[in-house]
Every structure is written in C-alpha cells, then in structure tokens.
Write a protein that holds these residues in place. Structure first.
Motif, mmCIF file in Angstrom:
data_model
loop_
_atom_site.group_PDB
_atom_site.id
_atom_site.type_symbol
_atom_site.label_atom_id
_atom_site.label_comp_id
_atom_site.label_asym_id
_atom_site.label_seq_id
_atom_site.Cartn_x
_atom_site.Cartn_y
_atom_site.Cartn_z
ATOM 1 N N ASP A 72 5.285 -57.914 -107.551
ATOM 2 C CA ASP A 72 4.274 -58.603 -106.754
ATOM 3 C C ASP A 72 3.249 -59.442 -107.513
ATOM 4 N N LEU A 73 3.006 -59.157 -108.779
ATOM 5 C CA LEU A 73 1.912 -59.842 -109.460
ATOM 6 C C LEU A 73 2.233 -61.293 -109.786
ATOM 7 N N THR A 74 1.277 -62.144 -109.504
ATOM 8 C CA THR A 74 1.389 -63.553 -109.888
ATOM 9 C C THR A 74 1.072 -63.681 -111.380
ATOM 10 N N PRO A 75 1.423 -64.793 -111.991
ATOM 11 C CA PRO A 75 1.036 -65.007 -113.386
ATOM 12 C C PRO A 75 -0.470 -64.865 -113.602
ATOM 13 N N ALA A 76 -1.274 -65.407 -112.709
ATOM 14 C CA ALA A 76 -2.733 -65.321 -112.857
ATOM 15 C C ALA A 76 -3.218 -63.873 -112.788
ATOM 16 N N GLN A 77 -2.629 -63.074 -111.917
ATOM 17 C CA GLN A 77 -3.042 -61.675 -111.797
ATOM 18 C C GLN A 77 -2.692 -60.887 -113.060
ATOM 19 N N LEU A 78 -1.489 -61.084 -113.577
ATOM 20 C CA LEU A 78 -1.100 -60.404 -114.805
ATOM 21 C C LEU A 78 -2.030 -60.816 -115.947
ATOM 22 N N ALA A 79 -2.318 -62.094 -116.036
ATOM 23 C CA ALA A 79 -3.189 -62.607 -117.091
ATOM 24 C C ALA A 79 -4.593 -61.999 -116.990
ATOM 25 N N GLU A 80 -5.097 -61.832 -115.792
ATOM 26 C CA GLU A 80 -6.427 -61.232 -115.594
ATOM 27 C C GLU A 80 -6.456 -59.797 -116.116
ATOM 28 N N TYR A 81 -5.415 -59.026 -115.801
ATOM 29 C CA TYR A 81 -5.335 -57.655 -116.314
ATOM 30 C C TYR A 81 -5.310 -57.652 -117.840
ATOM 31 N N GLN A 82 -4.451 -58.486 -118.424
ATOM 32 C CA GLN A 82 -4.302 -58.469 -119.874
ATOM 33 C C GLN A 82 -5.598 -58.881 -120.581
ATOM 34 N N ALA A 83 -6.299 -59.860 -120.044
ATOM 35 C CA ALA A 83 -7.577 -60.260 -120.636
ATOM 36 C C ALA A 83 -8.569 -59.104 -120.591
ATOM 37 N N ARG A 84 -8.594 -58.382 -119.487
ATOM 38 C CA ARG A 84 -9.491 -57.231 -119.361
ATOM 39 C C ARG A 84 -9.100 -56.129 -120.326
ATOM 40 N N PHE A 85 -7.797 -55.916 -120.514
ATOM 41 C CA PHE A 85 -7.344 -54.891 -121.454
ATOM 42 C C PHE A 85 -7.773 -55.225 -122.881
ATOM 43 N N VAL A 86 -7.745 -56.492 -123.226
ATOM 44 C CA VAL A 86 -8.194 -56.908 -124.563
ATOM 45 C C VAL A 86 -9.681 -56.634 -124.719
ATOM 46 N N THR A 87 -10.475 -57.082 -123.759
ATOM 47 C CA THR A 87 -11.931 -56.973 -123.899
ATOM 48 C C THR A 87 -12.464 -55.566 -123.619
ATOM 49 N N ASP A 88 -11.840 -54.830 -122.716
ATOM 50 C CA ASP A 88 -12.348 -53.503 -122.356
ATOM 51 C C ASP A 88 -11.784 -52.376 -123.214
#
Length: 173
Positions: free
Chosen positions: A113-129
């Motif tokens: 179900d995840l769009t490219p933008a949604q996956l990218a949002e998760y990954q960016a948060r995983f890097v920063t958080d």
C-alpha cells in the motif's frame, strides 16, 4: 563486491552460519569487505522462532557484523520500535529495508500500500529519530520508491547515539 549482505534472516542460526560462511570466503580470497546482517521481525514482534530484537542484537553483535538491521516481512510502521531499540543499543550502524507496506493479496497478486512518498517519509524519520544509517527497500518497492527515499534522506545526518553511557559517532565502536 563492496559488502556482503545477509538479509531476511528469520532464525539466528541461519544468520550466524551465513556470517561464518562470509568470513571463510573472505579468508580464502584474502580480502575483507563489510558484513551487513538483517533480521526479519514478524507482526508478532519477534522473529519466527520467537526471538525478540534485543536477543537478536546480542547474538549477532557477538559475531561482529559491520552493520545490523531489519528488512522484509512488514512495512516501516511495524519496524519503529525495533529500530528504536537498535538505535539505543547497537554499537554498529543500523540498516532498515522495509517492504512498501504490509503485503496483501489483491486480484491474485501481491500488493503493497505505501506510496514512494510515504516510504520516504518513514525512512527520513528513521534516520533522524533512530540514527538509521543504511536505508532502502524490500518487497513491493520500486525504482520510484527508492528514488523518493534517496531524495528524502539526502543530506540528513543521523543524531549521535548513546550506548551504555558513551556517545557513539554515527554508530562507531
């Protein structure tokens, strides 16, 4: 090769055997490259045999991987707490390669179900958080998904992590 990637490990015995095999191959060739090992955590919160992320990290850390992480089985939302744990306890860099969401079957085909933008949002948060340093995708990800992830994390700097009272510079020892 530049790295030996052992991924989608649902049992620690398989992961350990693969790491030993990698080390034997490197010794035979007289060449060393980093070893990245990734376990698969199910929606139950454990690996298939019931191993929790803390036990997995303890067992794998003893084998001296260069990168440890999680991939496959679930989407990124199901990986958050495991990544939080790794961010707090891993002495080496952390990898996260989730599926493009939870797999389901639609019209006889696997669907994510995840769009490219949604996956990218998760990954960016995983890097920063959580201090994740290696990002990518597994099942259901496309060129568009990976492109969006690359753009989202470009220039992000993982925070310095603390482990056992010591500050780690981006996963150092």
């Amino acid at each position: 090769v530049d790295v030996l990637l052992i991924e989608t490990q649902f049992d620690l015995l398989g992961a350990k055997a693969a790491m030993i095999g990698c080390r034997r191959a490197m010794a035979a060739e007289g060449r060393e490259v980093p070893i990245q090992v990734q376990v698969t955590m199910e929606v139950t919160g454990t690996m298939l045999p019931g191993t929790e992320i803390g036990a997995a990290l303890a067992a794998l850390d003893a084998m001296r991987p260069d990168v440890v992480g999680i991939n496959c089985a679930t989407g990124p939302s199901e990986m958050s707490e495991h990544l939080r744990y790794l961010g707090q306890h891993s002495r080496v860099p952390i990898a996260c390669l989730p599926n493009a969401g939870m797999p389901s079957v639609k019209d006889g085909k696997m669907h994510y179900d995840l769009t490219p933008a949604q996956l990218a949002e998760y990954q960016a948060r995983f890097v920063t958080d959580f201090g994740v340093q290696v990002v990518g995708g597994c099942c259901g990800t496309t060129v568009e998904h990976i492109g969006a992830v690359v753009e989202a994390v470009r220039g992000l700097e993982p925070p310095r992590r603390r482990r056992l009272g010591r500050e780690l510079a981006h996963g150092g020892t």
